[in-house]
Design an enzyme around this catalytic site. Structure first.
Site, short mmCIF file in Angstrom:
data_model
loop_
_atom_site.label_atom_id
_atom_site.label_comp_id
_atom_site.label_asym_id
_atom_site.label_seq_id
_atom_site.Cartn_x
_atom_site.Cartn_y
_atom_site.Cartn_z
N GLY A 53 -17.52 19.43 11.76
CA GLY A 53 -17.16 17.80 12.04
C GLY A 53 -18.10 17.31 13.03
O GLY A 53 -17.59 16.72 14.11
N ALA A 54 -19.27 17.76 12.88
CA ALA A 54 -20.38 17.65 13.75
C ALA A 54 -21.24 16.34 13.76
O ALA A 54 -22.03 15.99 14.52
CB ALA A 54 -21.48 18.71 13.59
N PHE A 67 -19.52 16.29 6.32
CA PHE A 67 -19.44 15.95 4.96
C PHE A 67 -19.89 14.23 4.87
O PHE A 67 -19.14 13.40 5.17
CB PHE A 67 -17.94 16.05 4.35
CG PHE A 67 -17.71 16.15 2.92
CD1 PHE A 67 -18.93 16.20 2.28
CD2 PHE A 67 -16.31 16.34 2.52
CE1 PHE A 67 -18.61 16.05 0.78
CE2 PHE A 67 -16.31 16.30 0.93
CZ PHE A 67 -17.48 16.41 0.07
N ALA A 77 -15.77 21.41 4.17
CA ALA A 77 -15.59 22.36 5.26
C ALA A 77 -14.39 23.18 4.67
O ALA A 77 -14.16 24.13 5.34
CB ALA A 77 -15.59 21.98 6.77
N ALA A 103 -11.83 15.36 10.79
CA ALA A 103 -10.79 14.28 10.64
C ALA A 103 -11.02 13.90 9.20
O ALA A 103 -12.10 13.28 9.06
CB ALA A 103 -10.86 13.16 11.38
N TYR A 137 -4.34 14.78 20.00
CA TYR A 137 -4.16 13.47 20.65
C TYR A 137 -2.54 13.12 21.05
O TYR A 137 -1.66 13.98 20.12
CB TYR A 137 -4.33 12.31 19.89
CG TYR A 137 -4.49 11.01 20.44
CD1 TYR A 137 -4.81 10.62 21.50
CD2 TYR A 137 -3.33 10.24 20.06
CE1 TYR A 137 -4.89 9.42 22.28
CE2 TYR A 137 -3.15 8.68 20.75
CZ TYR A 137 -3.91 8.68 21.93
OH TYR A 137 -3.62 7.48 22.63
N TYR A 197 2.45 7.95 15.68
CA TYR A 197 1.38 8.96 15.95
C TYR A 197 2.02 10.38 16.15
O TYR A 197 2.30 11.09 15.37
CB TYR A 197 0.60 8.58 17.08
CG TYR A 197 -0.91 9.49 16.68
CD1 TYR A 197 -1.97 9.09 16.04
CD2 TYR A 197 -0.76 10.94 17.40
CE1 TYR A 197 -3.05 9.98 16.14
CE2 TYR A 197 -1.78 11.73 17.24
CZ TYR A 197 -2.83 11.33 16.61
OH TYR A 197 -4.01 12.38 16.53
N VAL A 205 -12.26 4.42 19.50
CA VAL A 205 -12.69 3.81 18.22
C VAL A 205 -13.49 4.82 17.44
O VAL A 205 -14.61 5.02 17.93
CB VAL A 205 -13.19 2.59 18.44
CG1 VAL A 205 -13.56 1.99 17.08
CG2 VAL A 205 -12.47 1.59 19.22
N THR A 206 -13.08 5.48 16.25
CA THR A 206 -13.91 6.18 15.48
C THR A 206 -13.21 5.90 13.93
O THR A 206 -12.26 4.96 13.94
CB THR A 206 -13.52 7.81 15.62
OG1 THR A 206 -12.32 7.85 15.13
CG2 THR A 206 -13.77 8.21 17.03
#
Ligand code: NAD
Ligand code: NA
Length: 396
Positions: free
Chosen positions: A47-48, A73, A111, A139, A224, A234, A273-274
């Site tokens: 997840g780089a 990905f 992955a 994610a 998280y 969440y 924020v992502t």
């Protein structure tokens, strides 16, 4: 070509190679400015290409001088069609790493699959021998199970009862009430299958089985927690069940690594924020209030500040790694400070479409969102012709 943002809901369909590159260069410069980290030398990041994983890779390389292999990905470019941002981020990172004399290669694919795991292991074996740090930062909204072929789709839902609260459409600034109906048992199972610990454990088992982990190797995955405000959607919702599973998996992995003196941790990171977090209802309003408070206090951090601090002051500080009562590393410590949370909770009550631009950092949210795709980045000339066909130098 001239590349403009094309926004559809929670994503932007285009990405700007020069803006993505500038973001990466800024992150590299930040890490360098904080001095050397006596850290890992050979690192695998799963997840780089964006978010915390990219920041972990940059910190490993430019903080600790590590050789890095990245798995991600991402959509490559085609004539007249931009790549996804993680592609351009990786292209920029690998070009900078190679310029600095640092080994940097990557694999683009699923992955969760056996095939990509095998490809990654072949690369480690051929080039690095072993790795001493494995970062797990995936994610994803779905996972195809490698053994059964079953496709699991994750859900972002409360458990038990309908959750009603405020949310903001960060594009328009409109604050409205949203009701999210409760998850089914299947939603819970599916979300755990996608975002829980099973795949992390599969990676570590495969790497260890092939003798690709150095003695004393460490693996870290990200979690998280967040405030009571967002708990129903969440931490006590479907995604929270997956995080519970991920956190429990750290202990089973740690057990499995005892004979090589290895360690497994979960680090609880700050809300940021992502692409992943923008899609969760209620969270964008929380983040825009949180940003306002943390910026006022002078304690705001982005992914790179978080990961640099994780490596320098927690993972590789040269002393025992501090954890909470559940064994987790807490780099969300500043977000969760009582005074910060009290201020956010008070602002939450007051937030409306009219008040938000004043009491919240909606502008900061939007800017961060645009930055994810390489837009609105300072110093980039968006009128200039950009080469959408940028390639990833270390792509295997
Ligand atoms: P992100 O969307 O920025 O990054 C996800 C990465 O996973 C990308 O590199 C992407 O290419 C890769 N990926 C997705 N599906 C893949 C697949 N099938 N195969 C290979 N690669 C794949 O997300 P992020 O926000 O950096 O999240 C990373 C981790 O951090 C997650 O576990 C998330 O829950 C956690 N986290 C996020 C936040 C937040 O606020 N964003 C806070 C705390 C913890
Ligand atoms: Na990531």
């Amino acid at each position: 070509m001239i590349i403009e943002p094309r926004i559809r809901g929670f994503i932007c369909l285009t990405a700007h190679p020069e803006g993505c590159k500038q973001n990466v260069v800024n992150q590299i410069n930040y890490v360098k400015s904080k001095g050397a980290i006596n850290g890992p030398k050979k690192v695998l990041v799963i997840g780089a290409s964006t978010g915390f994983g990219l920041a972990s890779r940059i910190t490993s390389a430019f903080g600790a001088g590590a050789a890095t292999i990245g798995v991600y990905f991402e959509k490559p470019p085609a004539e007249g069609k931009t790549a996804s941002p993680g592609w351009y981020n990786t292209a920029a990172f690998e070009a900078e790493a190679q310029k600095a004399g640092l080994y940097a290669k990557s694999i683009n694919g699923d992955a969760f699959s056996d095939e990509i795991k095998q490809k990654t292991m072949d690369l480690i074996k051929a080039d690095l021998g072993t790795v001493d740090l494995v970062i797990y930062s995936l994610a994803s909204p779905r996972r195809t199970h490698p053994k059964t072929g079953v496709v699991y789709n994750s859900a972002l839902k409360p458990i038990g009862q309908t959750f009603t609260n405020k949310t903001v459409n960060f594009h328009t600034g409109v604050v409205s009430e949203i009701s999210i109906t409760p998850a089914s048992e299947e939603d819970i199972t599916n979300t755990i299958a996608v975002m829980g610990g099973e795949d992390w454990a599969m990676w570590i088992e495969a790497l260890k089985g092939a003798n690709l982990l150095s003695p004393g190797a460490t693996t870290v995955a990200y979690s998280y927690i967040g405030p009571a405000l967002t708990e129903p959607v969440y931490r006590k919702g479907t995604i929270g069940r997956a995080k519970d599973d991920l956190e429990a998996t750290a202990f089973t992995i740690a057990d499995s690594l005892k004979d090589i003196n290895g360690q497994a941790y979960v680090s609880v990171n700050k809300a940021l924020v992502t692409q992943a977090s923008s899609a969760i209802p209620v969270i964008p309003l929380y983040i825009s209030l949180l940003y306002k408070v943390m910026k006022e206090e002078g304690i705001h951090e982005g992914c790179i500040e978080q990961m640099q601090r994780l490596f320098q002051t927690r993972l590789f500080a040269g002393s025992a790694i501090p954890t909470d009562e559940k064994g987790r590393i807490r780099i969300d410590d500043w977000e969760m400070r009582e005074d910060v949370q009290a201020k956010v909770a008070a602002l939450w009550e007051q937030s409306t479409t009219e008040s938000l631009p004043e009491i919240g950092d909606l502008a900061g949210y939007k800017a961060d969102f645009m930055n994810l795709f390489g837009f609105d980045v300072a110093g980039v000339d968006y009128q200039a012709d950009a080469n959408e066909m940028v390639q990833v130098p270390g792509l295997v």
